[in-house]
Design a protein around this motif. Structure first.
Motif, PDB file in Angstrom:
ATOM      1  N   UNK A  76       0.852  -1.194   0.000  1.00 27.75           N
ATOM      2  CA  UNK A  76       0.000   0.000   0.000  1.00 27.75           C
ATOM      3  C   UNK A  76       0.883   1.237   0.000  1.00 27.75           C
ATOM      4  N   UNK A  77       1.174   1.713  -1.191  1.00 22.65           N
ATOM      5  CA  UNK A  77       2.128   2.805  -1.347  1.00 22.65           C
ATOM      6  C   UNK A  77       1.681   4.095  -0.672  1.00 22.65           C
ATOM      7  N   UNK A  78       0.377   4.244  -0.429  1.00 26.16           N
ATOM      8  CA  UNK A  78      -0.094   5.473   0.221  1.00 26.16           C
ATOM      9  C   UNK A  78       0.457   5.598   1.641  1.00 26.16           C
ATOM     10  N   UNK A  79       0.845   4.464   2.242  1.00 22.92           N
ATOM     11  CA  UNK A  79       1.420   4.511   3.584  1.00 22.92           C
ATOM     12  C   UNK A  79       2.927   4.750   3.563  1.00 22.92           C
ATOM     13  N   UNK A  80       3.516   4.777   2.381  1.00 24.32           N
ATOM     14  CA  UNK A  80       4.966   4.967   2.257  1.00 24.32           C
ATOM     15  C   UNK A  80       5.351   6.439   2.129  1.00 24.32           C
ATOM     16  N   UNK A  81       4.342   7.311   1.990  1.00 25.49           N
ATOM     17  CA  UNK A  81       4.614   8.730   1.774  1.00 25.49           C
ATOM     18  C   UNK A  81       4.003   9.575   2.880  1.00 25.49           C
ATOM     19  N   UNK A  82       4.684  10.656   3.186  1.00 25.55           N
ATOM     20  CA  UNK A  82       4.130  11.656   4.091  1.00 25.55           C
ATOM     21  C   UNK A  82       3.031  12.404   3.332  1.00 25.55           C
ATOM     22  N   UNK A  83       1.787  12.347   3.794  1.00 27.06           N
ATOM     23  CA  UNK A  83       0.692  12.961   3.023  1.00 27.06           C
ATOM     24  C   UNK A  83       0.793  14.471   2.912  1.00 27.06           C
ATOM     25  N   UNK A  84       1.616  15.107   3.753  1.00 27.45           N
ATOM     26  CA  UNK A  84       1.747  16.560   3.720  1.00 27.45           C
ATOM     27  C   UNK A  84       2.858  17.040   2.793  1.00 27.45           C
ATOM     28  N   UNK A  85       3.647  16.102   2.294  1.00 30.76           N
ATOM     29  CA  UNK A  85       4.777  16.476   1.438  1.00 30.76           C
ATOM     30  C   UNK A  85       4.437  16.271  -0.030  1.00 30.76           C
ATOM     31  N   UNK A  86       5.002  17.104  -0.874  1.00 28.70           N
ATOM     32  CA  UNK A  86       4.867  16.899  -2.313  1.00 28.70           C
ATOM     33  C   UNK A  86       5.704  15.682  -2.712  1.00 28.70           C
ATOM     34  N   UNK A  87       5.418  15.132  -3.888  1.00 33.78           N
ATOM     35  CA  UNK A  87       6.204  14.011  -4.379  1.00 33.78           C
ATOM     36  C   UNK A  87       7.660  14.423  -4.604  1.00 33.78           C
ATOM     37  N   UNK A  88       7.877  15.657  -5.035  1.00 36.47           N
ATOM     38  CA  UNK A  88       9.241  16.142  -5.243  1.00 36.47           C
ATOM     39  C   UNK A  88      10.021  16.133  -3.935  1.00 36.47           C
TER      40      UNK A  88
END
Length: 198
Positions: A76-88
Motif C-alpha cells: 500500500x504505497x499510500x502509507x509509504x509517503x508523508x501525506x503533507x509532502x509533495x512528491x518532489x
C-alpha cells in the motif's frame, strides 16, 4: 549476497520461523505463502528495520548517511509517503538531488506531478513514484512486497516490465513476495514456498 539462516522473530506469543534464503545480485527470488505466515515480517528483517533472533544475516555494507542498499517496497504505497509532502520533496529525501528525473519518463510519470501530494495520484502512479524513490544509486536489493496486488492487470504488467528492466540494467537482486503463483513462475528464477520444512 543477502542471506538469512536459522532466523526467527517473536510477535507477542507467536514465534515466526523464517525460511533460509540467499539472494544474489541479478537474481529474482520469489516467496509464496498464506496470509499471516510472516512474509512482511521477513521483509522488515531483510531491510534491517527489525532484528531477528538466532540469525546469521549478511547485509550489504553501507557508509554512514547512505541510503539502505536493501529497499522495501510495500503493498500500500499510500502509507509509504508523508501525506503533507509533495512528491518532489519525498523523492529529494532519498535522492538528495534531481538525478531521478530521467526515471520519470521511463516509468510513465509526468514531471508536473512532482508538485502533487500522494492523495492526488492513482494507486499505480503512486507505486511508480515509490519505486523510483527506492532506486537510489546505492540500492542493491529490492524487496517487492505484493507491490502490484491492488493494481489492474494492465498496470501490473507495465510496472513489472519496467521494474525487471531496471533490475537487469543495474544488476539488482529482487525478492518478490506474492500470492500470485502465475506471476512468481513467470518472473522468478526460483520460488520458496513458505511455510516449509527445514
Amino acid at each position: 549476497m543477502l542471506t538469512l539462516r536459522n532466523a526467527c522473530l517473536w510477535r507477542r506469543e507467536q514465534k515466526i520461523a523464517f525460511p533460509d534464503l540467499s539472494l544474489q545480485r541479478g537474481e529474482v527470488l520469489g516467496i509464496s505463502g498464506p496470509s499471516g505466515v510472516g512474509k512482511s515480517s521477513l521483509a522488515s528483517v531483510l531491510a534491517g528495520m527489525v532484528k531477528a533472533d538466532g540469525e546469521l544475516l549478511k547485509l550489504p555494507r553501507r557508509q554512514a548517511r547512505e541510503a539502505n542498499p536493501v529497499q522495501w517496497l510495500i503493498q500500500q504505497s499510500e502509507f509509504a509517503f508523508n501525506p503533507r509532502m509533495s512528491l518532489k520533496d519525498s523523492l529529494f529525501e532519498s535522492w538528495r538531488s534531481d538525478a531521478y528525473l530521467p526515471l520519470l519518463e521511463e516509468y510513465g510519470l509526468a514531471p508536473a506531478w512532482l508538485t502533487r501530494r500522494p492523495n492526488q495520484l492513482s494507486g499505480g502512479q503512486l507505486q511508480r513514484f515509490n519505486l523510483i524513490r527506492a532506486l537510489v544509486p546505492t540500492t542493491e536489493y529490492l524487496i517487492c512486497d505484493e507491490v502490484t496486488a491492488h493494481l489492474d492487470m494492465v498496470t501490473q504488467a507495465q510496472l513489472w516490465q519496467q521494474l525487471l528492466a531496471s533490475a537487469k540494467r543495474r544488476n539488482l537482486g529482487l525478492l518478490v513476495i506474492s500470492h500470485d503463483e502465475y506471476l512468481l513462475n513467470a518472473i522468478c528464477h526460483r520460488v520458496i514456498n513458505w511455510p516449509c520444512t527445514r
